[in-house]
Design a protein around this motif. Structure first.
Motif, PDB file in Angstrom:
ATOM      1  N   GLY A 150       0.814  -1.216   0.000  1.00 30.37           N
ATOM      2  CA  GLY A 150       0.000   0.000   0.000  1.00 30.37           C
ATOM      3  C   GLY A 150       0.842   1.258   0.000  1.00 30.37           C
ATOM      4  N   ALA A 162       4.806  -4.240  -4.129  1.00 34.99           N
ATOM      5  CA  ALA A 162       5.780  -4.171  -3.043  1.00 34.99           C
ATOM      6  C   ALA A 162       7.159  -4.109  -3.702  1.00 34.99           C
ATOM      7  CB  ALA A 162       5.655  -5.401  -2.148  1.00 34.99           C
ATOM      8  N   SER A 198       9.638   3.225 -10.569  1.00 33.88           N
ATOM      9  CA  SER A 198       9.501   3.117  -9.113  1.00 33.88           C
ATOM     10  C   SER A 198      10.354   4.153  -8.383  1.00 33.88           C
ATOM     11  CB  SER A 198       9.918   1.715  -8.648  1.00 33.88           C
ATOM     12  OG  SER A 198       9.024   0.749  -9.152  1.00 33.88           O
ATOM     13  N   PRO A 248       2.718   4.226  -2.731  1.00 34.80           N
ATOM     14  CA  PRO A 248       2.098   5.008  -3.808  1.00 34.80           C
ATOM     15  C   PRO A 248       1.575   4.130  -4.957  1.00 34.80           C
ATOM     16  CG  PRO A 248       4.137   6.037  -3.108  1.00 34.80           C
ATOM     17  CD  PRO A 248       4.054   4.739  -2.364  1.00 34.80           C
ATOM     18  N   ASN A 268       8.358  16.746  -4.000  1.00 40.71           N
ATOM     19  CA  ASN A 268       8.151  16.832  -5.448  1.00 40.71           C
ATOM     20  C   ASN A 268       6.893  16.095  -5.889  1.00 40.71           C
ATOM     21  OD1 ASN A 268       9.116  14.354  -4.791  1.00 40.71           O
ATOM     22  ND2 ASN A 268      10.967  14.463  -6.037  1.00 40.71           N
ATOM     23  N   HIS A 310      11.393  14.030   3.508  1.00 35.44           N
ATOM     24  CA  HIS A 310      10.241  14.926   3.334  1.00 35.44           C
ATOM     25  C   HIS A 310       9.925  14.920   1.841  1.00 35.44           C
ATOM     26  CE1 HIS A 310       7.504  18.132   4.451  1.00 35.44           C
ATOM     27  NE2 HIS A 310       7.968  18.876   3.458  1.00 35.44           N
ATOM     28  N   LEU A 311       8.680  14.700   1.494  1.00 36.07           N
ATOM     29  CA  LEU A 311       8.309  14.538   0.076  1.00 36.07           C
ATOM     30  C   LEU A 311       8.021  15.919  -0.525  1.00 36.07           C
ATOM     31  CD1 LEU A 311       7.758  12.381  -2.076  1.00 36.07           C
ATOM     32  CD2 LEU A 311       5.455  12.128  -1.135  1.00 36.07           C
ATOM     33  N   TYR A 319      10.352  -3.991  -2.702  1.00 39.43           N
ATOM     34  CA  TYR A 319      11.605  -4.644  -2.339  1.00 39.43           C
ATOM     35  C   TYR A 319      11.655  -6.160  -2.456  1.00 39.43           C
ATOM     36  CZ  TYR A 319      13.472  -0.252  -0.603  1.00 39.43           C
ATOM     37  OH  TYR A 319      13.952   1.019  -0.507  1.00 39.43           O
ATOM     38  N   GLY A 337       0.675   0.801  -5.025  1.00 34.35           N
ATOM     39  CA  GLY A 337      -0.438  -0.085  -4.681  1.00 34.35           C
ATOM     40  C   GLY A 337      -1.695   0.671  -4.283  1.00 34.35           C
TER      41      GLY A 337
HETATM   42  C1  LIG Z   1      16.166   7.345   0.834  1.00 40.24           C
HETATM   43  C2  LIG Z   1      15.005   7.555  -0.110  1.00 40.24           C
HETATM   44  C3  LIG Z   1      14.507   8.852  -0.294  1.00 40.24           C
HETATM   45  C4  LIG Z   1      13.480   9.066  -1.218  1.00 40.24           C
HETATM   46  N1  LIG Z   1      13.031  10.354  -1.436  1.00 40.24           N
HETATM   47  C5  LIG Z   1      12.072  10.593  -2.365  1.00 40.24           C
HETATM   48  C6  LIG Z   1      11.635  11.911  -2.617  1.00 40.24           C
HETATM   49  O1  LIG Z   1      12.069  12.863  -1.994  1.00 40.24           O
HETATM   50  N2  LIG Z   1      10.694  12.089  -3.578  1.00 40.24           N
HETATM   51  C7  LIG Z   1      10.168  11.055  -4.311  1.00 40.24           C
HETATM   52  O2  LIG Z   1       9.332  11.265  -5.186  1.00 40.24           O
HETATM   53  N3  LIG Z   1      10.570   9.790  -4.083  1.00 40.24           N
HETATM   54  C8  LIG Z   1      11.509   9.540  -3.139  1.00 40.24           C
HETATM   55  N4  LIG Z   1      11.948   8.254  -2.909  1.00 40.24           N
HETATM   56  C9  LIG Z   1      11.364   7.172  -3.749  1.00 40.24           C
HETATM   57  C10 LIG Z   1       9.978   6.770  -3.263  1.00 40.24           C
HETATM   58  O3  LIG Z   1      10.070   6.350  -1.927  1.00 40.24           O
HETATM   59  C11 LIG Z   1       9.470   5.652  -4.195  1.00 40.24           C
HETATM   60  O4  LIG Z   1       9.409   6.161  -5.518  1.00 40.24           O
HETATM   61  C12 LIG Z   1       8.088   5.169  -3.824  1.00 40.24           C
HETATM   62  O5  LIG Z   1       7.962   4.942  -2.450  1.00 40.24           O
HETATM   63  C13 LIG Z   1       7.777   3.892  -4.610  1.00 40.24           C
HETATM   64  O6  LIG Z   1       6.469   3.498  -4.297  1.00 40.24           O
HETATM   65  P1  LIG Z   1       6.072   1.940  -4.279  1.00 40.24           P
HETATM   66  O7  LIG Z   1       4.629   1.905  -3.961  1.00 40.24           O
HETATM   67  O8  LIG Z   1       6.530   1.332  -5.527  1.00 40.24           O
HETATM   68  O9  LIG Z   1       6.951   1.281  -3.123  1.00 40.24           O
HETATM   69  P2  LIG Z   1       6.964   1.509  -1.547  1.00 40.24           P
HETATM   70  O10 LIG Z   1       6.859   2.936  -1.181  1.00 40.24           O
HETATM   71  O11 LIG Z   1       8.148   0.739  -1.051  1.00 40.24           O
HETATM   72  O12 LIG Z   1       5.618   0.809  -1.079  1.00 40.24           O
HETATM   73  C14 LIG Z   1       5.512  -0.578  -1.012  1.00 40.24           C
HETATM   74  C15 LIG Z   1       4.599  -0.931   0.160  1.00 40.24           C
HETATM   75  O13 LIG Z   1       4.441  -2.347   0.189  1.00 40.24           O
HETATM   76  C16 LIG Z   1       4.485  -2.789   1.531  1.00 40.24           C
HETATM   77  N5  LIG Z   1       4.933  -4.192   1.477  1.00 40.24           N
HETATM   78  C17 LIG Z   1       6.166  -4.672   1.223  1.00 40.24           C
HETATM   79  N6  LIG Z   1       6.169  -6.014   1.208  1.00 40.24           N
HETATM   80  C18 LIG Z   1       4.882  -6.375   1.457  1.00 40.24           C
HETATM   81  C19 LIG Z   1       4.231  -7.653   1.580  1.00 40.24           C
HETATM   82  N7  LIG Z   1       4.915  -8.794   1.406  1.00 40.24           N
HETATM   83  N8  LIG Z   1       2.907  -7.676   1.885  1.00 40.24           N
HETATM   84  C20 LIG Z   1       2.202  -6.520   2.036  1.00 40.24           C
HETATM   85  N9  LIG Z   1       2.782  -5.304   1.925  1.00 40.24           N
HETATM   86  C21 LIG Z   1       4.108  -5.235   1.628  1.00 40.24           C
HETATM   87  C22 LIG Z   1       5.431  -1.845   2.245  1.00 40.24           C
HETATM   88  O14 LIG Z   1       5.113  -1.760   3.619  1.00 40.24           O
HETATM   89  C23 LIG Z   1       5.160  -0.526   1.503  1.00 40.24           C
HETATM   90  O15 LIG Z   1       4.203   0.273   2.204  1.00 40.24           O
HETATM   91  C24 LIG Z   1      12.925   7.997  -1.968  1.00 40.24           C
HETATM   92  C25 LIG Z   1      13.405   6.692  -1.739  1.00 40.24           C
HETATM   93  C26 LIG Z   1      14.430   6.486  -0.836  1.00 40.24           C
HETATM   94  C27 LIG Z   1      14.920   5.074  -0.641  1.00 40.24           C
END
Ligand SMILES: Cc1cc2nc3c(=O)[nH]c(=O)nc-3n(C[C@H](O)[C@H](O)[C@H](O)COP(=O)(O)OP(=O)(O)OC[C@H]3O[C@@H](n4cnc5c(N)ncnc54)[C@H](O)[C@@H]3O)c2cc1C
Length: 308
Positions: free
Chosen positions: A18, A118, A173, A20, A54, A51-52, A120, A22
């Protein structure tokens, strides 16, 4: 359950993750009317952001916890169940199609579609038995297995029917707003596939989650016949049975008219939108950041308007 009286599965869609990607996918599938659960717990990228700043719509940025609350409130408002549990396995169900997702907390749910969101970890997909999902890469000098972001196609579709990937999605991502957009895109592809299954020809398979003001229904577009004509033009030459096509056309036109909002409804929604925003952020937090000068100005103006 959307399609039958006796649901074959607990949910139409299970979203794993859940963040951005999902949450955004869940908003789209749920608003369409597919029963959606978003499981969210485990390794996450978003909390690592300080802090977000952008993400469009937040002029001075937004703290990650508030953004997280807003995303989940939005998914729930759209109709999703948001469950803070970690999915530990996704497998095929007993039926020919569909999946069973199990969480670390012991919950098991069946679903027709799974959206992987998810970033990672993909090891919970191992029971599906497709080694092509995984690749070796180097992490801090050590070889490590990870989910292969090239396993899905550009639209998140995978070789496994019903399995879609919104994250990890390579470069998409890397920034939160792009990840959210990708989640929405993948969900729209899932919805188009779902509609094709129901018989919609390609030209009218994509779903547009639009709300339209009265003006869009003026002139010839006030008539259902104009929308029917449009539908047939989009369908073109297709060999769908006439009766079925007429049924789908009427559903399509019904849905289009359901998107119509009169002026007062637009105003009511605008007000409710702001109210929900303040509710989620917390009215005390909002009041805390309003400076005294602004409050005095507001109180003065409102007393003046009351007493002339
Ligand atoms: C150090 C750092 C700084 C960043 N700064 C910025 C920024 O300033 N601006 C910006 O735009 N982006 C930034 N990012 C990137 C941003 O965090 C990602 O682009 C964004 O979070 C990707 O979204 P996502 O939904 O793909 O993954 P995620 O944000 O990782 O969301 C995945 C979700 O899945 C959940 N999950 C994982 N495994 C499972 C499972 N097995 N079952 C159920 N749930 C699960 C997790 O709890 C998580 O909530 C940064 C990243 C890092 C590492």
């Amino acid at each position: 359950m959307s399609s039958t009286d006796e649901p074959a599965t607990d949910y139409d869609v299970v979203v794993v993750g859940g963040g951005p990607a999902g949450s955004s996918a869940g908003v789209f599938t749920s608003r369409y009317g597919l029963d959606t659960v978003v499981f969210d717990r485990g390794n996450a990228a978003l909390p690592r952001c300080a802090h977000l700043e952008n993400y469009l719509g937040f002029p001075a940025g937004v703290d990650v916890d508030t953004f997280h609350d807003l995303m989940h409130a939005h998914a729930e408002e759209a109709g999703c169940d948001v469950v803070p549990e970690m999915v530990v396995s996704v497998d095929r169900g007993e039926q020919e199609s569909g999946f069973v997702a199990a969480t670390q907390e012991g919950r098991r749910v069946t679903a027709t579609y799974v959206v992987v969101a998810a970033w990672y970890d993909g090891s919970y997909l191992r029971p599906l038995g497709d080694d092509a999902m995984f690749e070796m890469h180097e992490h801090h000098g050590e070889p490590e297995e990870r989910f292969d972001p090239d396993y899905p196609d550009e639209d998140g579709r995978t070789p496994i029917d019903g399995l879609y990937v919104a994250s990890p999605a390579g470069a998409r991502s890397a920034q939160a707003i792009v990840a959210a957009g990708n989640g929405a895109h993948v969900a729209r592809c899932l919805l188009a596939d779902h509609r094709r299954e129901q018989g919609y020809p390609d030209g009218v398979a994509p779903h547009y989650d639009w709300l339209r003001p009265d003006a869009e229904f003026s002139g010839e577009w006030a008539e259902r016949d104009r929308w029917r004509e449009w539908f047939h033009n989009e369908v073109g030459e297709d060999d769908v049975d006439d009766e079925r096509l007429a049924e789908l056309r009427e559903t399509y036109v019904d849905r289009a008219f359901e998107t119509r909002l009169g002026e007062s409804e637009v105003e009511a929604r605008a007000e409710r939108g702001l109210q929900r925003l303040v509710e989620v952020i917390g009215s005390e937090r909002v009041l805390d950041v309003i400076d005294d000068e602004t409050i005095h100005e507001y109180v003065g103006t409102s007393l003046e308007s009351r007493h002339g």
